[in-house]
Design a protein around this motif. Structure first.
Motif, mmCIF file in Angstrom:
data_model
loop_
_atom_site.group_PDB
_atom_site.id
_atom_site.type_symbol
_atom_site.label_atom_id
_atom_site.label_comp_id
_atom_site.label_asym_id
_atom_site.label_seq_id
_atom_site.Cartn_x
_atom_site.Cartn_y
_atom_site.Cartn_z
ATOM 1 N N ILE A 386 -62.140 81.559 43.169
ATOM 2 C CA ILE A 386 -61.407 80.047 44.157
ATOM 3 C C ILE A 386 -59.916 80.620 44.837
ATOM 4 C CG2 ILE A 386 -59.966 78.138 43.624
ATOM 5 C CD1 ILE A 386 -61.031 77.823 40.135
ATOM 6 N N MET A 388 -56.324 79.253 46.833
ATOM 7 C CA MET A 388 -55.826 77.527 46.838
ATOM 8 C C MET A 388 -54.875 78.054 47.649
ATOM 9 S SD MET A 388 -53.660 77.039 43.665
ATOM 10 C CE MET A 388 -52.707 78.343 43.388
ATOM 11 N N TRP A 401 -50.963 72.083 39.238
ATOM 12 C CA TRP A 401 -51.492 74.037 38.376
ATOM 13 C C TRP A 401 -50.746 74.032 37.354
ATOM 14 C CZ3 TRP A 401 -52.642 78.564 38.770
ATOM 15 C CH2 TRP A 401 -52.126 79.286 38.009
ATOM 16 N N GLU A 404 -53.411 71.280 35.430
ATOM 17 C CA GLU A 404 -55.176 71.585 35.420
ATOM 18 C C GLU A 404 -55.286 73.186 36.104
ATOM 19 O OE1 GLU A 404 -59.036 69.088 36.787
ATOM 20 O OE2 GLU A 404 -57.500 68.263 37.296
ATOM 21 N N LEU A 405 -55.816 73.913 37.068
ATOM 22 C CA LEU A 405 -55.758 75.309 37.423
ATOM 23 C C LEU A 405 -55.083 76.144 36.328
ATOM 24 C CD1 LEU A 405 -58.045 75.960 39.241
ATOM 25 C CD2 LEU A 405 -56.371 76.275 40.845
ATOM 26 N N VAL A 409 -57.018 78.971 34.484
ATOM 27 C CA VAL A 409 -57.595 80.225 35.374
ATOM 28 C C VAL A 409 -56.522 81.126 33.554
ATOM 29 C CG1 VAL A 409 -56.013 81.937 36.837
ATOM 30 C CG2 VAL A 409 -56.679 80.112 37.612
ATOM 31 N N LEU A 418 -58.756 83.461 40.682
ATOM 32 C CA LEU A 418 -58.083 82.561 41.660
ATOM 33 C C LEU A 418 -57.247 83.749 42.637
ATOM 34 C CD1 LEU A 418 -56.419 80.157 42.627
ATOM 35 C CD2 LEU A 418 -55.084 80.729 40.761
ATOM 36 N N PHE A 511 -58.177 73.686 47.825
ATOM 37 C CA PHE A 511 -59.137 74.787 47.040
ATOM 38 C C PHE A 511 -60.587 74.981 47.552
ATOM 39 C CE2 PHE A 511 -56.209 72.283 44.366
ATOM 40 C CZ PHE A 511 -55.400 72.643 44.330
ATOM 41 N N ILE A 513 -63.464 76.387 46.148
ATOM 42 C CA ILE A 513 -64.769 76.689 45.195
ATOM 43 C C ILE A 513 -65.964 77.450 45.267
ATOM 44 C CG2 ILE A 513 -64.758 76.115 42.209
ATOM 45 C CD1 ILE A 513 -62.499 74.006 42.451
ATOM 46 N N LEU A 526 -60.918 69.262 39.822
ATOM 47 C CA LEU A 526 -61.279 70.767 40.017
ATOM 48 C C LEU A 526 -62.116 71.481 38.420
ATOM 49 C CD1 LEU A 526 -57.104 71.547 40.953
ATOM 50 C CD2 LEU A 526 -59.354 72.096 42.169
ATOM 51 N N SER A 527 -61.985 70.705 38.090
ATOM 52 C CA SER A 527 -62.636 70.770 36.786
ATOM 53 C C SER A 527 -63.817 70.811 36.648
ATOM 54 C CB SER A 527 -61.791 70.150 34.515
ATOM 55 O OG SER A 527 -60.522 70.537 34.547
ATOM 56 N N ILE A 530 -65.429 73.201 38.634
ATOM 57 C CA ILE A 530 -65.716 74.193 38.449
ATOM 58 C C ILE A 530 -66.611 74.728 37.282
ATOM 59 C CG2 ILE A 530 -64.832 76.259 36.336
ATOM 60 C CD1 ILE A 530 -62.322 75.511 38.165
#
Length: 587
Positions: A386, A388, A401, A404-405, A409, A418, A511, A513, A526-527, A530
């Protein structure tokens, strides 16, 4: 002995006087094009007012055959470039003697017209008369101004510290304030222009010095820098002036005075100002640089008009307001020839900077945007990579951040790698300083500690905060402060911004990914992506591709970057990195 006209002209207009290197009808600090003459242009009242689309009438001058007025005894006066000119006691005649063009031609034609000492019957005081439209230029309570508090003439000057003609104009303004005293007020306006490097930062440095009572000292020093406004230079100027340097730098980093700069720019836009310098004399529009003698002629006439208002009962404190009552609210017109020059320049390649027009990435495609030499966390052979693009003052970046991310991570260090790329947006004045603070901490192996501190920070953010966090992280403070001002760090930041432009990232957060793009923060997005990429990576691993080659294989057929340029390599020069701290802040 009565001096001859030729002698007067030789003394009043020596070689090189009134010669200006830039195209005066535009008033911009622009190199001459290949098709233009390299000879200097001559400026004077005629050219000055021609650029204003105004009519100039020189009345009752003994240099014109129809005149019956006397020429007053002469006195030397300082002019642009240190030249001496013959000025009348009332100043108006001096403006004419020093103003080339039609008056010089008329004087030469008359031959031996000299300085008369006898007043002829019916004579009137010579003056320069300007008939031009006035424009409404409102003043602000926080204006920085030189001269009288209740003047007869108010000059508002829009300027950029990286513009050489602006600097010469302010030298003339200093002389005029000295000459006219309480009758004149000169007001500063910031109008930063794209293409002049760091003009906005220089303007805010002047405001920051002004907050400590040193605006005009900083103002003059900034023009003397010749466009060099990097951080070490501004710091050195602040130290030279004896300012509270941490407060000064904090004001710049936090954008404390950006509102004032933006307000001035909006006023210039509303007035239709297109070139610099741009001056308004009691509302009369005078674009471009003009020599001191020309200014004397214009100001003398405005003083005469202002005294007329006083005679009619207008209080001195309300003179400017009286001029503004009948002033126009429309935009000023273009100077003669300006549009033709703009079209000519537009037709030539690489004449001026092209504004950014970014093409956003296609979410259905993959792009080779790799972690490379970015500051990174996670296993180097992780099958999901990823990148960012982050702005520390962007609320959506912080939510992405924190909510979630960051959680993902930290919980999957072996499965996710990341890389952080800095993208401080102009709408967040404090973001650039924060980005530099993160990069400076990275040089001492504490990027992630600084990252979390900056993300968690609430309220204004400036250099004193960066130093406090550096101290909490037990960094070498002297080295950290030096790194903040290191041009090399600014270049590293610029490289991240350039990559964002090539990748088509139009805002933050952004982002990539495994090459797929997500713009902004949408909880859960994002989830989901991923998880999808983890499934794709697992298929490649099951097919026999080594784990450390999975991302390379996925991006083998990646699309070209939207902004052009070569695909980003998977690995670059490693940057100093520290372990990602556990949730909750720096270890």
């Amino acid at each position: 002995m009565v001096p001859t006209t030729m002698r007067i002209l030789r003394e009043a207009i020596p070689a090189g006087f009134l010669e200006v290197g830039e195209p005066l009808w535009l008033g911009l600090d622009t190199p001459l094009g290949s098709g233009q003459s390299s000879q200097p242009q001559r400026a004077g009242v005629a050219q000055l007012v021609e650029r204003n689309l105004a009519k100039v009438e020189v009345a009752s001058s003994s240099l014109v055959s129809r005149s019956k007025a006397p020429i007053h005894l002469l006195r030397p006066a300082r002019l642009a470039g240190g030249a001496l000119a013959c000025l009348g006691i009332g100043r108006g005649i001096g403006a004419r003697l020093g103003l080339g063009g039609c008056l010089v031609a008329a004087a030469l034609a008359l031959g031996n017209v000299g300085c008369q000492t006898e007043t002829k019957p019916g004579g009137t005081e010579p003056r320069v008369r300007i008939d031009a439209e006035r424009y409404r230029v409102d003043l602000f309570e926080d204006d920085h101004a030189l001269g009288g508090e209740q003047p007869l003439v108010t000059v508002v000057v829009f300027t950029d510290y990286a513009c050489p003609p602006c600097g010469r104009t302010w030298q003339v303004m200093d002389h005029l304030v000295e000459d006219y005293g309480a009758d004149l007020r000169v007001v500063y306006r910031a109008y930063t222009v794209p293409g002049f490097g760091r003009g906005e930062q220089a303007a805010e440095a002047a405001y920051a010095a002004g907050a400590q009572g040193k605006f005009w000292d900083m103002h003059r020093r900034l023009f003397a820098q010749g466009g060099q406004f990097d951080r070490p230079t501004l710091r050195a100027l602040a130290e030279e002036l004896g300012l509270d340097v941490p407060r000064f730098l904090d004001d710049i980093d936090t954008g404390s005075h950006s509102g004032q700069r933006v307000r001035h720019r909006r006023q210039a836009k509303a007035l239709g100002v297109t070139g610099l310098p741009a001056s308004f004399v009691n509302g009369l529009y005078l674009p471009g640089y003009a020599d001191e003698a020309a200014w004397h002629g214009v100001i003398d006439e405005e003083i005469r008009r202002a005294r007329g208002l006083l005679a009619q009962g207008t209080p001195r404190a309300q003179v400017y307001e009286a001029f503004m009552k009948s002033a126009s609210t429309k935009q000023v017109g273009s100077a003669p020839g300006e549009q033709a020059l703009r079209e000519e320049l537009a037709a030539k390649p690489n004449v001026s900077a092209t504004p950014k027009r970014l093409t956003p990435p296609d979410p259905s495609k993959r792009y080779s945007v790799r972690v490379g030499d970015a500051l990174a966390a996670g296993a180097e052979d992780a099958p999901v990579e990823i990148v960012m693009f982050f702005d520390f003052r962007c609320p959506f970046c912080r939510r992405a951040w924190q909510q979630e991310l960051g959680v993902l991570v930290r919980s999957q260090p072996e499965g996710i790698r990341l890389g952080v790329r800095q993208l401080p947006l102009e709408i967040h004045p404090e973001a650039r300083g924060a980005a530099l603070a993160g990069l400076a901490a990275a040089r001492q192996g504490r990027f992630w500690g600084m990252f979390d501190a900056l993300v968690e920070h609430e309220g204004p953010l400036g250099r004193s905060d960066f130093m406090a966090y550096a101290k909490a992280l037990e960094l070498d403070l002297e080295r950290f402060g030096s790194d903040l001002d290191d041009p090399g760090l600014a270049e590293q930041l610029a490289a991240d911004v350039a990559l964002a432009d090539r990748a088509g990232v139009t805002g933050t957060p952004g982002f990539f990914i495994n090459g797929r793009y997500i713009s902004g923060f949408n909880p859960g997005a994002l989830s989901r992506m991923i998880e999808e990429e983890q499934a794709v990576a697992q298929e490649r691993i099951d097919s026999g591709i080594p784990r450390h080659q999975v991302v390379d294989a996925i991006l083998q057929d990646a699309a070209p970057l939207p902004g052009g340029g070569s695909p980003q390599p998977a690995n670059g020069i490693p940057s100093p990195a520290d372990g990602l701290p556990p949730a909750g802040g720096a270890p």
